[in-house]
Motif scaffolding. Structure first.
Motif, PDB file in Angstrom:
ATOM      1  N   ARG A  17       0.839  -1.201   0.000  1.00 53.06           N
ATOM      2  CA  ARG A  17       0.000   0.000   0.000  1.00 53.06           C
ATOM      3  C   ARG A  17       0.873   1.251   0.000  1.00 53.06           C
ATOM      4  O   ARG A  17       2.057   1.214   0.352  1.00 53.06           O
ATOM      5  CB  ARG A  17      -0.912   0.013   1.221  1.00 53.06           C
ATOM      6  CG  ARG A  17      -0.190   0.234   2.545  1.00 53.06           C
ATOM      7  CD  ARG A  17      -1.155   0.657   3.645  1.00 53.06           C
ATOM      8  NE  ARG A  17      -0.529   0.733   4.945  1.00 53.06           N
ATOM      9  CZ  ARG A  17       0.173   1.788   5.387  1.00 53.06           C
ATOM     10  NH1 ARG A  17       0.345   2.852   4.608  1.00 53.06           N
ATOM     11  NH2 ARG A  17       0.711   1.780   6.598  1.00 53.06           N
ATOM     12  N   GLU A  18       0.287   2.386  -0.383  1.00 51.91           N
ATOM     13  CA  GLU A  18       0.981   3.657  -0.307  1.00 51.91           C
ATOM     14  C   GLU A  18       1.363   3.950   1.135  1.00 51.91           C
ATOM     15  O   GLU A  18       0.553   3.796   2.048  1.00 51.91           O
ATOM     16  CB  GLU A  18       0.102   4.789  -0.860  1.00 51.91           C
ATOM     17  CG  GLU A  18      -0.015   4.791  -2.380  1.00 51.91           C
ATOM     18  CD  GLU A  18      -1.054   3.803  -2.890  1.00 51.91           C
ATOM     19  OE1 GLU A  18      -1.577   3.015  -2.075  1.00 51.91           O
ATOM     20  OE2 GLU A  18      -1.332   3.810  -4.109  1.00 51.91           O
ATOM     21  N   GLY A  19       2.608   4.344   1.362  1.00 53.09           N
ATOM     22  CA  GLY A  19       3.104   4.588   2.705  1.00 53.09           C
ATOM     23  C   GLY A  19       3.592   3.345   3.412  1.00 53.09           C
ATOM     24  O   GLY A  19       4.027   3.418   4.573  1.00 53.09           O
ATOM     25  N   GLY A  20       3.551   2.183   2.731  1.00 51.19           N
ATOM     26  CA  GLY A  20       3.984   0.937   3.338  1.00 51.19           C
ATOM     27  C   GLY A  20       5.492   0.764   3.271  1.00 51.19           C
ATOM     28  O   GLY A  20       6.205   1.493   2.572  1.00 51.19           O
ATOM     29  N   TYR A  21       5.994  -0.234   3.991  1.00 45.90           N
ATOM     30  CA  TYR A  21       7.433  -0.475   4.112  1.00 45.90           C
ATOM     31  C   TYR A  21       7.830  -1.759   3.381  1.00 45.90           C
ATOM     32  O   TYR A  21       7.120  -2.771   3.447  1.00 45.90           O
ATOM     33  CB  TYR A  21       7.837  -0.623   5.581  1.00 45.90           C
ATOM     34  CG  TYR A  21       7.484   0.555   6.450  1.00 45.90           C
ATOM     35  CD1 TYR A  21       8.278   1.697   6.476  1.00 45.90           C
ATOM     36  CD2 TYR A  21       6.343   0.526   7.260  1.00 45.90           C
ATOM     37  CE1 TYR A  21       7.957   2.771   7.281  1.00 45.90           C
ATOM     38  CE2 TYR A  21       6.012   1.593   8.070  1.00 45.90           C
ATOM     39  CZ  TYR A  21       6.820   2.724   8.081  1.00 45.90           C
ATOM     40  OH  TYR A  21       6.489   3.788   8.886  1.00 45.90           O
ATOM     41  N   PHE A  22       8.993  -1.686   2.729  1.00 43.45           N
ATOM     42  CA  PHE A  22       9.615  -2.881   2.174  1.00 43.45           C
ATOM     43  C   PHE A  22      10.947  -3.077   2.872  1.00 43.45           C
ATOM     44  O   PHE A  22      11.815  -2.195   2.845  1.00 43.45           O
ATOM     45  CB  PHE A  22       9.817  -2.747   0.671  1.00 43.45           C
ATOM     46  CG  PHE A  22      10.553  -3.916   0.063  1.00 43.45           C
ATOM     47  CD1 PHE A  22      10.007  -5.183   0.121  1.00 43.45           C
ATOM     48  CD2 PHE A  22      11.776  -3.742  -0.559  1.00 43.45           C
ATOM     49  CE1 PHE A  22      10.681  -6.268  -0.424  1.00 43.45           C
ATOM     50  CE2 PHE A  22      12.452  -4.812  -1.106  1.00 43.45           C
ATOM     51  CZ  PHE A  22      11.905  -6.080  -1.039  1.00 43.45           C
ATOM     52  N   VAL A  23      11.121  -4.230   3.525  1.00 39.57           N
ATOM     53  CA  VAL A  23      12.308  -4.501   4.329  1.00 39.57           C
ATOM     54  C   VAL A  23      13.051  -5.684   3.722  1.00 39.57           C
ATOM     55  O   VAL A  23      12.470  -6.757   3.529  1.00 39.57           O
ATOM     56  CB  VAL A  23      11.943  -4.826   5.789  1.00 39.57           C
ATOM     57  CG1 VAL A  23      13.204  -4.992   6.623  1.00 39.57           C
ATOM     58  CG2 VAL A  23      11.051  -3.738   6.369  1.00 39.57           C
ATOM     59  N   MET A  24      14.332  -5.478   3.437  1.00 37.15           N
ATOM     60  CA  MET A  24      15.156  -6.543   2.881  1.00 37.15           C
ATOM     61  C   MET A  24      16.365  -6.763   3.784  1.00 37.15           C
ATOM     62  O   MET A  24      16.999  -5.811   4.249  1.00 37.15           O
ATOM     63  CB  MET A  24      15.615  -6.192   1.464  1.00 37.15           C
ATOM     64  CG  MET A  24      16.613  -7.180   0.862  1.00 37.15           C
ATOM     65  SD  MET A  24      16.980  -6.810  -0.851  1.00 37.15           S
ATOM     66  CE  MET A  24      15.491  -7.461  -1.603  1.00 37.15           C
ATOM     67  N   TYR A  25      16.649  -8.033   4.030  1.00 33.81           N
ATOM     68  CA  TYR A  25      17.847  -8.387   4.782  1.00 33.81           C
ATOM     69  C   TYR A  25      18.527  -9.543   4.072  1.00 33.81           C
ATOM     70  O   TYR A  25      17.911 -10.579   3.793  1.00 33.81           O
ATOM     71  CB  TYR A  25      17.519  -8.802   6.213  1.00 33.81           C
ATOM     72  CG  TYR A  25      18.754  -9.234   6.978  1.00 33.81           C
ATOM     73  CD1 TYR A  25      19.521  -8.306   7.666  1.00 33.81           C
ATOM     74  CD2 TYR A  25      19.164 -10.560   6.980  1.00 33.81           C
ATOM     75  CE1 TYR A  25      20.660  -8.688   8.345  1.00 33.81           C
ATOM     76  CE2 TYR A  25      20.303 -10.956   7.656  1.00 33.81           C
ATOM     77  CZ  TYR A  25      21.050 -10.018   8.336  1.00 33.81           C
ATOM     78  OH  TYR A  25      22.189 -10.397   8.999  1.00 33.81           O
ATOM     79  N   ALA A  26      19.819  -9.380   3.768  1.00 36.18           N
ATOM     80  CA  ALA A  26      20.600 -10.444   3.146  1.00 36.18           C
ATOM     81  C   ALA A  26      22.065 -10.057   3.174  1.00 36.18           C
ATOM     82  O   ALA A  26      22.421  -8.898   2.926  1.00 36.18           O
ATOM     83  CB  ALA A  26      20.154 -10.691   1.704  1.00 36.18           C
ATOM     84  N   SER A  27      22.898 -11.030   3.480  1.00 40.22           N
ATOM     85  CA  SER A  27      24.329 -10.745   3.490  1.00 40.22           C
ATOM     86  C   SER A  27      24.867 -10.511   2.083  1.00 40.22           C
ATOM     87  O   SER A  27      25.975 -10.006   1.924  1.00 40.22           O
ATOM     88  CB  SER A  27      25.084 -11.909   4.139  1.00 40.22           C
ATOM     89  OG  SER A  27      24.856 -13.104   3.434  1.00 40.22           O
ATOM     90  N   VAL A  28      24.096 -10.864   1.053  1.00 41.64           N
ATOM     91  CA  VAL A  28      24.522 -10.634  -0.330  1.00 41.64           C
ATOM     92  C   VAL A  28      24.195  -9.213  -0.779  1.00 41.64           C
ATOM     93  O   VAL A  28      24.354  -8.885  -1.943  1.00 41.64           O
ATOM     94  CB  VAL A  28      23.846 -11.627  -1.295  1.00 41.64           C
ATOM     95  CG1 VAL A  28      24.272 -13.034  -0.982  1.00 41.64           C
ATOM     96  CG2 VAL A  28      22.340 -11.484  -1.231  1.00 41.64           C
ATOM     97  N   TRP A  29      23.702  -8.403   0.154  1.00 44.57           N
ATOM     98  CA  TRP A  29      23.336  -7.043  -0.188  1.00 44.57           C
ATOM     99  C   TRP A  29      24.503  -6.304  -0.838  1.00 44.57           C
ATOM    100  O   TRP A  29      24.316  -5.403  -1.640  1.00 44.57           O
ATOM    101  CB  TRP A  29      22.873  -6.324   1.078  1.00 44.57           C
ATOM    102  CG  TRP A  29      22.490  -4.895   0.904  1.00 44.57           C
ATOM    103  CD1 TRP A  29      23.039  -3.816   1.519  1.00 44.57           C
ATOM    104  CD2 TRP A  29      21.473  -4.383   0.045  1.00 44.57           C
ATOM    105  NE1 TRP A  29      22.423  -2.667   1.115  1.00 44.57           N
ATOM    106  CE2 TRP A  29      21.463  -2.976   0.193  1.00 44.57           C
ATOM    107  CE3 TRP A  29      20.583  -4.972  -0.846  1.00 44.57           C
ATOM    108  CZ2 TRP A  29      20.593  -2.170  -0.502  1.00 44.57           C
ATOM    109  CZ3 TRP A  29      19.717  -4.155  -1.547  1.00 44.57           C
ATOM    110  CH2 TRP A  29      19.720  -2.775  -1.365  1.00 44.57           C
TER     111      TRP A  29
END
Length: 546
Positions: free
Chosen positions: A260-272
């Motif tokens: 949704r608008e204003g929502g969060y996308f969270v990514m975690y990875a050591s390959v970042w």
């Protein structure tokens, strides 16, 4: 089950004559969509179901139409398309799970026969995801390479979890994040997780056995079967490895669609910091207009979708209206950006139905003395989601997976290969579209802080056997008459021993009578005579529930 139902033994010599005759009788119907067995007859204008001679499947855990050695895994990490003609047997010793929240961390070993294989042979075997003991399977709260508790502690203050009600956890493994969030706030947050059916085997089964919502899926290739703007947060913790370099763009567009608008996308990875992954992700997030949140921990990246999405015509084309209809499980990504409205508001008649379903649920629960320990509920045709809302108010730790019943625009066919007996088909052609059967209530479901999916009951459901404590079937109208068998077998597969199925209204519920229920090993719930005018309520037997 009843001893009159033979077990299918495809790998042991020549099938019995009766089984071979059954196959020959139903072969024309199999080509038309996977009917459960051949002994259905037409009386007047109605179809009469008969499961007397329906055989058992070979495996207590396997998806009835999904075999890794039959090539499905190459394209269908999602779910095999059609239903095999068998019932899934109950594992020996299947028993009641511990009460919430103990079930999040300790489960009866007999309920998950393949957990030993998962622990010893999976590529994750050295990551302490689970431990198999003589009588139980233990899932440590801080297990895995990054525990959910630590993951949540790493989120910066700018991420307001109090405003997050619905979460999509991608590539969720055994659903540690869903378990952690729902244990902290079972009534205010719900996490829908997904994982593919791949070399990690039955992760989603472990999720559902724990009491966490999950489906079999892979969003790297397909559109997720929910409306736009459904989730307040999307997380990708160690999900990068199944996306693939060529799929990053289409996957990002799909995350953008469901967030949704204003929502969060969270990514975690050591390959970042490696594999050129970071460059691709930052390029796509910039094109989408997402704002990167500063002050995150190492190996974590968080973006916030803008409150008002502006179309960058130099980067994307808006999706046409026909491309914004409900996606199905075999609908591939499309190279356009959804520009529809933000999350819908509840429909005007919603509150009227809430009151009616609240009374209806209270009456049904009087027939289920064990219901206070239930967690997993499936509403096979949720309409506005008011049944799930009533369940949430009546059962303290229960959630409902709401299903908006849809009809696929294209009904694909498969046929047996005469040389090896395996089902073959044009799987690449299964990018079909779906239209709601009746009014689409799923946007209202998400607006109320619940979760759900689109599904056509002519296909297999994307979950493992024995996933739900209650299956509620109300006004389920299947697209084709030969799908009644498929749908009933699917609901039997999804229902746990000791659980209840409620049948009411038109359509499928009218096809199941006490004789059919007895053939499936369902017994009338005690006290059913008091609500017989409202619904049929049966309890599934098996394992220690006899």
């Amino acid at each position: 089950g009843p001893p009159s139902m033979p077990r299918r033994r495809c790998a042991e010599g020549t099938p019995a004559r009766s089984a071979l005759l059954t196959f020959k009788l139903m072969l024309p119907l199999l080509v038309l969509g996977g009917v459960a067995q051949a002994r259905a007859t037409v009386v007047g204008a109605g179809l009469v179901l008969d499961f007397t001679y329906t055989p058992y499947c070979d495996d207590v855990d396997e998806l009835p139409a999904f075999r890794a050695d039959e090539g499905y895994a190459a394209l269908f990490e999602v779910i095999a398309p059609y239903r095999s003609l068998c019932r899934v047997p109950v594992p020996e010793g299947y028993t009641k799970r511990p009460a919430w929240p103990s079930c999040l961390f300790t489960l009866p070993k007999a309920n998950i026969p393949k957990a030993q294989v998962w622990e010893s042979e999976s590529i994750k075997a050295d990551q302490s995801w689970l431990k198999v003991e003589p009588e139980s399977v233990v899932l440590p709260r801080d297990g895995g390479s990054m525990s959910a508790r630590k993951f949540l502690e790493m989120l910066p203050e700018e991420v307001d979890l109090s405003a997050v009600r619905t979460v999509l956890d991608e590539g969720a493994g055994v659903c540690g994040l869903g378990a952690e969030l729902m244990m902290r706030s079972p009534r205010s947050q719900v996490v829908l997780s997904y994982a593919p059916h791949d070399t990690h085997t039955n992760q989603v089964q472990l999720c559902l056995e724990r009491g966490v919502p999950a489906i079999i899926f892979s969003m790297a290739r397909y559109q997720f079967p929910v409306p736009p703007a459904s989730f307040d947060m999307v997380t990708c913790k160690w999900c990068w490895h199944w996306i693939g370099a060529s799929s990053v763009g289409s996957w990002f567009l799909e995350v953008d669609r469901v967030l949704r608008e204003g929502g969060y996308f969270v990514m975690y990875a050591s390959v970042w910091h490696s594999y050129n992954f970071r460059d691709q992700v930052e390029t796509w997030s910039a094109h989408l207009g997402w704002r990167r949140i500063k002050g995150t921990a190492k190996d974590m990246a968080i973006w916030k979708k803008p409150d008002v999405v502006a179309m960058n015509t130099g980067s994307f084309l808006p999706c046409p209206q026909w491309e914004q209809e409900q996606p199905s499980f075999r609908r591939f990504h499309v190279p356009c950006r959804h520009m529809g409205p933000s999350r819908a508001e509840p429909m005007s008649e919603h509150q009227d139905m809430v009151g009616l379903d609240r009374d209806y649920v209270q009456e049904l629960l009087t027939l289920m003395p064990e219901a206070q320990s239930f967690t997993n509920v499936l509403d096979a045709n949720s309409m506005l989601g008011t049944f799930g809302q009533a369940i949430r108010g009546a059962l303290p730790n229960a959630w409902t997976l709401n299903v908006q019943h849809v009809k696929s625009q294209e009904y694909h066919h498969i046929s047996p290969n005469a040389s090896d007996g395996k089902l073959k088909g044009n799987y690449a052609a299964m990018s079909n579209y779906a239209k709601s059967v009746g009014r689409d209530g799923l946007p209202s479901v998400f607006a109320e802080g619940q979760v759900g999916i689109y599904h056509d009951w002519c296909y297999m459901f994307p979950a493992y056997p024995r996933s739900f404590d209650i299956v509620h079937v109300r006004h389920v109208e299947v697209a084709h008459s030969n799908c009644f068998h498929t749908a009933v077998l699917e609901m039997d597969r999804l229902l746990r021993p000791g659980g209840y199925i409620v049948l009411t209204g038109r359509g499928l519920s009218k096809k199941v009578n006490p004789t059919v229920a007895a053939q499936l090993g369902w017994v009338p719930a005690q006290g059913t005579e008091h609500v017989v005018s409202v619904a049929q309520v049966y309890r599934k037997m098996g394992g220690t529930f006899e």
